[in-house]
Design a protein around this motif. Sequence first.
Motif, mmCIF file in Angstrom:
data_model
loop_
_atom_site.group_PDB
_atom_site.id
_atom_site.type_symbol
_atom_site.label_atom_id
_atom_site.label_comp_id
_atom_site.label_asym_id
_atom_site.label_seq_id
_atom_site.Cartn_x
_atom_site.Cartn_y
_atom_site.Cartn_z
ATOM 1 N N SER A 66 -8.835 -5.515 -24.337
ATOM 2 C CA SER A 66 -8.738 -7.130 -23.928
ATOM 3 C C SER A 66 -7.975 -7.303 -22.785
ATOM 4 C CB SER A 66 -8.313 -8.026 -24.968
ATOM 5 O OG SER A 66 -7.098 -7.675 -25.312
ATOM 6 N N ASN A 67 -6.971 -6.421 -22.509
ATOM 7 C CA ASN A 67 -5.792 -6.456 -21.486
ATOM 8 C C ASN A 67 -6.657 -6.124 -20.207
ATOM 9 O OD1 ASN A 67 -3.560 -7.806 -22.567
ATOM 10 N ND2 ASN A 67 -2.732 -5.749 -23.063
ATOM 11 N N SER A 142 5.067 -8.277 -16.758
ATOM 12 C CA SER A 142 4.682 -9.108 -17.502
ATOM 13 C C SER A 142 3.450 -10.108 -16.801
ATOM 14 C CB SER A 142 5.975 -10.263 -17.751
ATOM 15 O OG SER A 142 6.074 -10.974 -16.273
ATOM 16 N N ALA A 143 3.574 -9.847 -15.512
ATOM 17 C CA ALA A 143 2.239 -10.557 -14.894
ATOM 18 C C ALA A 143 0.911 -9.838 -15.399
ATOM 19 C CB ALA A 143 2.349 -10.236 -13.391
ATOM 20 N N PHE A 144 1.129 -8.453 -15.899
ATOM 21 C CA PHE A 144 -0.091 -7.686 -16.344
ATOM 22 C C PHE A 144 -0.240 -7.448 -17.834
ATOM 23 C CE2 PHE A 144 1.298 -6.096 -11.986
ATOM 24 C CZ PHE A 144 0.595 -6.768 -11.377
ATOM 25 N N LEU A 145 0.805 -7.492 -18.419
ATOM 26 C CA LEU A 145 0.691 -7.336 -19.811
ATOM 27 C C LEU A 145 0.935 -8.339 -20.843
ATOM 28 C CD1 LEU A 145 2.932 -4.016 -19.990
ATOM 29 C CD2 LEU A 145 0.653 -4.106 -19.892
ATOM 30 N N VAL A 146 1.136 -9.548 -20.425
ATOM 31 C CA VAL A 146 1.312 -10.873 -21.062
ATOM 32 C C VAL A 146 -0.230 -11.459 -21.388
ATOM 33 C CG1 VAL A 146 2.385 -12.991 -21.629
ATOM 34 C CG2 VAL A 146 3.817 -11.108 -20.531
ATOM 35 N N PRO A 147 -0.564 -11.435 -22.526
ATOM 36 C CA PRO A 147 -1.811 -12.162 -22.387
ATOM 37 C C PRO A 147 -1.810 -13.660 -22.672
ATOM 38 C CG PRO A 147 -1.380 -11.136 -24.507
ATOM 39 C CD PRO A 147 -0.356 -10.730 -23.504
ATOM 40 N N GLY A 148 -2.734 -14.475 -22.418
ATOM 41 C CA GLY A 148 -2.640 -15.964 -22.519
ATOM 42 C C GLY A 148 -2.582 -16.322 -23.999
ATOM 43 N N GLY A 149 -2.046 -17.518 -24.466
ATOM 44 C CA GLY A 149 -2.188 -18.115 -25.696
ATOM 45 C C GLY A 149 -0.981 -17.565 -26.311
ATOM 46 N N ALA A 150 -1.141 -17.755 -27.720
ATOM 47 C CA ALA A 150 -0.179 -17.581 -28.704
ATOM 48 C C ALA A 150 0.425 -16.160 -28.550
ATOM 49 C CB ALA A 150 -0.222 -17.817 -30.115
ATOM 50 N N ALA A 151 -0.555 -15.182 -28.238
ATOM 51 C CA ALA A 151 0.135 -13.803 -28.281
ATOM 52 C C ALA A 151 0.863 -13.406 -27.010
ATOM 53 C CB ALA A 151 -1.348 -12.695 -28.223
#
Length: 189
Positions: A66-67, A142-151
């Motif tokens: 997904s990432n 963090s610009a590349f590994l932080v998914p959107g939403g609660a995750a």
Amino acid sequence: MASPPGGEERRLSAPPPRPGLSYSAPPPIPVIPPVPRTVRIARSLWFCSFAAGLAVLLGSFLARDSNLERLRSVVAGMATGNDAASVGTAADIVFWGSIGALLLVTVLEAAALAAVMGRRAWARWTLLLVLAAHLPVMVLASAFLVPGGAAGSYVVMLWGAGILLAFGGLVLLFLPSAGAWLKRVRPRG
């Protein structure tokens, strides 16, 4: 006993007398003072920081499909007109590079912490520098590994907790009791 030629008998000599006990001789193994409580707590805080950071990396690795899909859309938006293969390659490089950079910083922090636990005072300053380098690497990743939403909020909370724990552990390593423990007693030569 057999006598040697010439008629003289020789007696075997007795071993030399053992030296007496002495309390002035240094022990063969230097006594290592026990680790103070502040250093033990600092080590525990650093271990918890490593666990938080590695949990983020493990989660990013497990959710890599997904990432990578999300990164492919970001890269495609930034580099319009490129084919799908080059967009996929760029997304792979960004994703794996981010994970590798965070893992490298974590390994360097662990090595510096091991040096501190080996009673090397210079390693505290190295830990400070590596922790200072950890922050921009984490912001970039963090610009590349932080998914959107609660995750994504869980990732940010784990990273924030990891940095706060590491900073707390670093502060404890600069307290006077830790400094006194880190001073090595040089053997007299």
